[in-house]
Write a protein that holds these residues in place. Structure first.
Motif: not given
Ligand code: G4P
Length: 525
Positions: A417-435
């Motif tokens: 995501s730092e490279e910008g391949v896609a956007q990463l969103f983090i949902q708490e609780p649980g550190n759920r990763k939404i791309i």
């Protein structure tokens, strides 16, 4: 050479287009002129033509090619030209938008048969956000295309920019005879599949000159005179300042594949396009002539060789002079870094460079210090204004398929995501990763790269969100209440900003009614 002279010499731009309009072909012809390549066909298209799920190697190969051709530099008529390449595939549009932060102007290629297409509009909207000067090249005049006046009208309407033709076609398709250059007052006659690089030009100072009869049949001369009179009546004389402010786009006609009209656009571009200009940073404007170095990273590329895990950060110099092995200040990390092997990209090769000037793009080997947008200076804490993130169109939850590799997955997805391949969103609780992505292909790239570069296995669970909205609100309490009530649809973006995922337009309208003080933005600030 003084810093000012180095700056004046440089023209840094991108060629943009809807896929298939002729961007790759035009780029190649420009490189031929610049002597950067010797034969046609040397520039491989970095378009990913195959989109089948199994064709990952193709994607990888394409990525390799796009690194080599990310920046193409050549000298022509005493100028140093830097062309920044942008991916042709629409699923990587965000990459293109970011590259547009690093240029001083663009050439937009439009297909004369198809006119303004979807991606043309999106790219131009991004150019307008920064008032980037645009030259339009209407391509494929050797085909039966649309009426040139209609095309100009469509460009103005759909792209919200004034246009000014600087050349004018004489017929098109099988009857295409050539173009008349309204700016320099000369005639170039079309020759299909011509072998020479340069167009032969015939100086015609007056459109009513008898001399035209030596080159064109009477009916074409009459039509050309009529068109030119109409143009001179309809349009104001070309105003270079309006062009440089991004308000007026000069238009050229030609055929890239036949190498026709390319020299014309290149030479006019060199004459009128801006050299590196002052740039807006968070605290102040930065002038290119400032002695101290400043610049920013607009693209990061992972090394394709799994034995070398470093990455290449593409760094655009904005002011001063970059020198090899000198310490520079990484503004976000508040840390001094120096670079032993900065590279430039000449004729498809990476070459070690010892210095670079405003407008130049250099490759910096990076072991994980850089994110897109990071700034280097000589001590000042600066941040250049970039392109905001736009709401993705597809959303999926990232699932770990190998519990033993969760660390690798975490690291991998963060770096991608730092490279910008896609956007990463983090949902708490649980550190759920939404791309979030704009296209299917990005998910395939992520899955492939996580496995091959990080040894992690993942799958994606589709989410029924339709858009992401960045939230802002003066009333903190109201924002908190909203976020609590909508917790299932709230996450944080890479910078920790709250984002609301709406399932439908109706969903947002409803939320706006209930929470009138909250603003919903489809792009990050
Ligand atoms: P892109 O990078 O904008 O996606 O376009 P690209 O240059 O790859 O051009 C897309 C197609 O249009 C190519 O054909 C190219 O040969 C053709 N083309 C480019 N300029 C002209 C022109 O002036 N006239 C005509 N008639 N065609 C032009 P293709 O069949 O998709 O690929 P290829 O097999 O020829 O490479």
């Amino acid at each position: 050479m003084s810093l000012q002279e180095e700056i004046d010499k440089r023209k840094t731009f991108a060629i943009i287009s809807h896929p298939d309009a002729g961007k790759t072909t035009l780029t190649e012809k420009l490189l031929l002129f610049g002597g950067a390549i010797q034969v046609a066909g040397a520039v491989k298209s970095n378009k990913i033509k195959k989109t089948s799920t199994s064709d990952f190697m193709e994607i990888e190969k394409q990525r390799g090619i796009s690194v080599a051709t990310s920046v193409m530099t050549f000298e022509y008529l005493g100028k140093r030209v830097n062309i920044l390449d942008t991916p042709g595939h629409k699923d990587f549009a965000e990459d293109t938008y970011r590259t547009l932060t690093a240029v001083d102007s663009v050439i937009l290629v439009v297909d004369s048969v198809k006119g303004v297409e979807e991606q043309t509009e999106k790219l131009m909207a991004v150019c307008r956000m920064r008032n980037t000067p645009v030259i339009i090249f209407i391509n494929k005049l050797d085909r039966e295309g649309r009426d040139p006046f209609d095309l100009l009208e469509e460009l103005e309407k759909k792209l919200s920019i004034s246009t000014r033709p600087l050349s004018w076609p004489i017929n098109q398709g099988s009857d295409f005879k050539g173009v008349f250059n309204l700016y320099r007052k000369h005639l170039s006659l079309f020759e299909s599949g011509k072998q020479t690089l340069a167009d032969e030009v015939i100086s015609i100072q007056d459109i009513h000159s008898e001399e035209l009869a030596n080159y064109l049949p009477g009916k074409d001369i009459a039509k050309l005179r009529e068109d030119v009179e109409l143009i001179e009546g309809l349009y104001e004389p070309f105003d270079i300042e309006l062009y440089r402010s991004g308000l007026l786009a000069p238009v050229f006609f030609g055929s890239a594949i036949n190498n026709f009209g390319v020299q014309e656009v290149l030479e006019t571009f060199l004459e009128i396009a801006p050299s590196p200009l002052a740039r807006q940073a968070d605290m102040r404007m930065v002038e290119p002539t400032e002695e101290k170095l400043s610049g920013f990273v607009f693209k990061i590329h992972a090394n394709l060789d799994p034995n070398h895990r470093d990455r290449i950060a593409f760094f655009r110099v904005c002011s001063g002079k970059f020198e090899r092995n000198k310490f520079y200040y990484h503004s976000r990390l508040a840390k001094n870094l120096r670079f032993a092997n900065p590279t430039t990209f000449m004729a498809n090769e990476k070459i070690l460079t010892s210095e670079a000037f405003p407008g130049d793009v250099i490759g910096l080997y990076d072991s994980g210090n850089f994110k897109i947008g990071d700034t280097l200076t000589e001590g000042e804490k600066l941040q250049f204004k970039g392109i905001p993130s736009f709401s993705p169109e597809l959303f999926r939850e990232l699932e770990n398929r190998d519990p033993m590799k969760s660390k690798q997955l975490e690291k991998g997805i963060n770096q991608l995501s730092e490279e910008g391949v896609a956007q990463l969103f983090i949902q708490e609780p649980g550190n759920r990763k939404i791309i979030g992505t704009v296209g299917e292909l990005q998910f395939e790239v992520i899955q492939f790269r996580l496995e091959h570069e990080y040894g992690a296995k993942c799958s994606f669970v589709p989410l029924k969100f339709y858009k992401a909205f960045w939230l802002s609100c003066a009333d903190r309490k109201m924002l908190e209440t909203f976020m609590q009530r909508k917790a299932h649809a709230i996450a944080r973006d890479k910078d920790g900003n709250p984002v609301f995922f709406a399932e439908s337009e109706w969903n947002v309208t409803y939320a706006k009614q209930d929470f009138p003080d909250i603003e919903f933005h489809t792009m990050s600030e």
